[in-house]
Design an enzyme around this catalytic site. Structure first.
Site, PDB file in Angstrom:
ATOM      1  N   LYS A 111       0.820  -1.214   0.000  1.00  0.00           N
ATOM      2  CA  LYS A 111       0.000   0.000   0.000  1.00  0.00           C
ATOM      3  C   LYS A 111       0.863   1.277   0.000  1.00  0.00           C
ATOM      4  O   LYS A 111       0.442   2.310  -0.513  1.00  0.00           O
ATOM      5  CB  LYS A 111      -0.917   0.041   1.224  1.00  0.00           C
TER       6      LYS A 111
HETATM    7  C1  LIG Z   1      -4.146  -4.817   0.215  1.00  0.00           C
HETATM    8  C2  LIG Z   1      -3.335  -6.034   0.114  1.00  0.00           C
HETATM    9  C3  LIG Z   1      -3.573  -7.004  -0.884  1.00  0.00           C
HETATM   10  C4  LIG Z   1      -4.722  -6.910  -1.862  1.00  0.00           C
HETATM   11  O1  LIG Z   1      -4.598  -5.851  -2.759  1.00  0.00           O
HETATM   12  P1  LIG Z   1      -5.848  -5.317  -3.595  1.00  0.00           P
HETATM   13  O2  LIG Z   1      -5.382  -4.106  -4.296  1.00  0.00           O
HETATM   14  O3  LIG Z   1      -6.914  -5.024  -2.555  1.00  0.00           O
HETATM   15  O4  LIG Z   1      -6.268  -6.406  -4.504  1.00  0.00           O
HETATM   16  C5  LIG Z   1      -2.702  -8.083  -0.955  1.00  0.00           C
HETATM   17  N1  LIG Z   1      -1.696  -8.238  -0.079  1.00  0.00           N
HETATM   18  C6  LIG Z   1      -1.438  -7.350   0.908  1.00  0.00           C
HETATM   19  C7  LIG Z   1      -0.305  -7.590   1.846  1.00  0.00           C
HETATM   20  C8  LIG Z   1      -2.246  -6.215   1.043  1.00  0.00           C
HETATM   21  O5  LIG Z   1      -1.988  -5.329   2.023  1.00  0.00           O
END
Ligand SMILES: *Cc1c(COP(=O)(O)O)cnc(C)c1O
Length: 461
Positions: A111
């Site tokens: 993120k």
């Molecule tokens: C948010 C997240 C995901 C999923 O990503 P999306 O964009 O919601 O599909 C996968 N792995 C981790 C560690 C995350 O924090």
């Protein structure tokens, strides 16, 4: 560059600039913003740095909200917070299977890659407008701390993040409560994650409060996050491929990450296949297999950031499958909300299945993959990454060049890693340090008025 809502119809649609899309998040009609036209990849030889590539790729999307030099500076500043000179380095699992490590940012999950840029874009635009904003968010884990890190110290922004008291992991809580910045606030709500989300919705639903507090959101439906995520697909393909197409395998929850890959392909990047990796909560894999969108209850798994049944960003892809017909998109989603299921036409299903491949791993299989990668490649991987690696290993075709996205640092999930491999992964210093720092957190009842009072009390004017 202009943006339109996924619920608007061709003859009658507002076209907004990037600045309004950035600050607005969700469209007024409840839809998501998408670019009206997809730009072609800029004609660039291998760029010197990740930040340089990011500025070039994002430039057309940002479309004048920030000028080119300003954007280059902003992006360079964002990625200076990462602990690796390549920002998103590639590591070999074997000859034709690579991991793209997206977890070198301040909170050790992917993120950060988008939010570090998005918070700076917010700050820049608010400065230009001479306004301020208060970001409110609910989190069950990674998003909250990444948003708080990104907002910490920004002039024009404050942030309040609600988490369910006692229901996040120790590390995740500490990442939120030990941040030392006067404009970031963690609050523990006496309730569940759904209660926290309802409280955020109640705040946005109260028109007067929303205006008076200048509420804003940086959740995964914000287009600017998708735009920032397109970059690493291009980055990985340029580093690896020469002229071979690359298949990407993406551990998926809200569909934001894999949607960015889809846009990279629409921009002209040579992508072989896009593999959507789900855990037991596999609504997307089932959609690709059957053409039907059907909810089940959410099952908690070892990869909590993928424990999602309604993938909000899917709406952007549905809009494409309906050839830009917002009314039809809205109707399908309305049906899905009302009945828990909705079906694509055979033609739409075919188009979807031609572009995406979906598969899932349960927790037992996830642990097996983590153990195997440790034994064979001497690497620790986290459970989210393992879901992707397992799906890629199973679905890989002979001679295919595959990049699996590594979305979290293994040290964020030490219990699962220890269970799978027999030993806990080494933690980076910055992550280990949160264990010793003093926590700052406000306890709140599950009550909208109490939460609003808290937001009012911390707002800087
Ligand atoms: C948010 C997240 C995901 C999923 O990503 P999306 O964009 O919601 O599909 C996968 N792995 C981790 C560690 C995350 O924090």
């Amino acid at each position: 560059m202009r943006y339109v809502s996924t619920r608007s119809s061709v003859g009658d649609r507002a076209r907004l600039g990037f600045d309004d899309v950035l600050l607005g998040g969700l469209a007024g009609d409840g839809g998501l913003y998408v670019p009206e036209h997809v730009p072609k990849l800029p004609d660039c030889a291998r760029p010197d740095s990740y930040a340089e590539l990011a500025a070039r790729i994002m430039g057309p999307y940002v479309g004048g909200t920030v000028d080119d030099d300003g954007l280059a500076e902003l992006v360079a500043d964002a990625y200076a917070t990462f602990d690796h000179p390549e920002v998103c380095p590639l590591v070999a699992l074997d000859d034709d299977h690579w991991l793209l490590e997206l977890f070198h940012g301040p909170t050790f999950a992917f993120k950060d890659v988008a939010l570090q840029v998005v918070a700076r874009l917010f700050d820049h635009e608010l400065e230009r407008r001479d306004e301020r904003a208060m970001i409110v968010a609910a989190t069950s884990g990674d998003t909250g701390s990444a948003a708080m890190e990104a907002v910490a110290g920004r002039d024009r922004l404050d942030i309040v993040v609600l988490h369910p008291a006692g229901r996040t992991s120790e590390i995740q809580r500490r990442q939120m409560t030990t941040l030392e910045a006067p404009n970031v606030h963690a609050a523990a709500v006496d309730g569940t994650f759904d209660d926290c989300q309802d409280l955020v919705k109640a705040m946005f639903g109260d028109e007067r409060f929303r205006t008076e507090s200048r509420l804003a959101a940086v959740n995964s439906i914000n287009w600017a996050r998708v735009a920032a995520q397109i970059v690493y697909y291009v980055w990985a393909a340029q580093r690896l491929a020469g002229d071979r197409p690359v298949t990407f395998c993406v551990p998926t929850g809200n569909f934001g990450n894999v949607l960015a890959g889809h846009y990279a392909r629409r921009m002209g990047l040579r992508i072989g296949r896009l593999l959507i990796a789900s855990n037991t909560n596999d609504i997307l894999s089932r959609l690709i297999e059957t053409g039907e969108l059907a909810t089940h209850d959410v099952t908690p798994t070892l990869s909590p950031s993928m424990d999602i049944q309604i993938s909000s960003n899917l709406e952007r892809l549905l809009f494409e499958l309906f050839d830009g017909d917002g009314a039809a998109t809205a109707e399908l989603l309305g049906q899905f909300r009302a009945r828990g299921r909705a079906r694509l036409t055979p033609q739409q299903h075919q188009r979807l299945a031609a572009e995406f491949f979906g598969d899932r791993l349960n927790d037992r299989e996830t642990l097996e993959v983590m153990g195997r990668v440790r034994a064979e490649a001497q690497m620790f991987i986290d459970p989210h990454t393992a879901v992707g690696v397992g799906v890629a290993q199973r679905g890989r075709r002979p001679g295919e060049l595959v990049v699996s996205l590594a979305t979290a640092h293994p040290a964020k999930f030490p219990e699962a890693v220890a269970r799978a491999t027999g030993s806990p992964p080494p933690a980076p210093l910055a992550l280990a340090a949160v264990a010793d720092r003093a926590e700052r957190c406000t306890s709140l009842p599950n009550d909208a008025e109490a939460v609003k009072d808290f937001v009012r009390s911390v707002r800087r004017d």
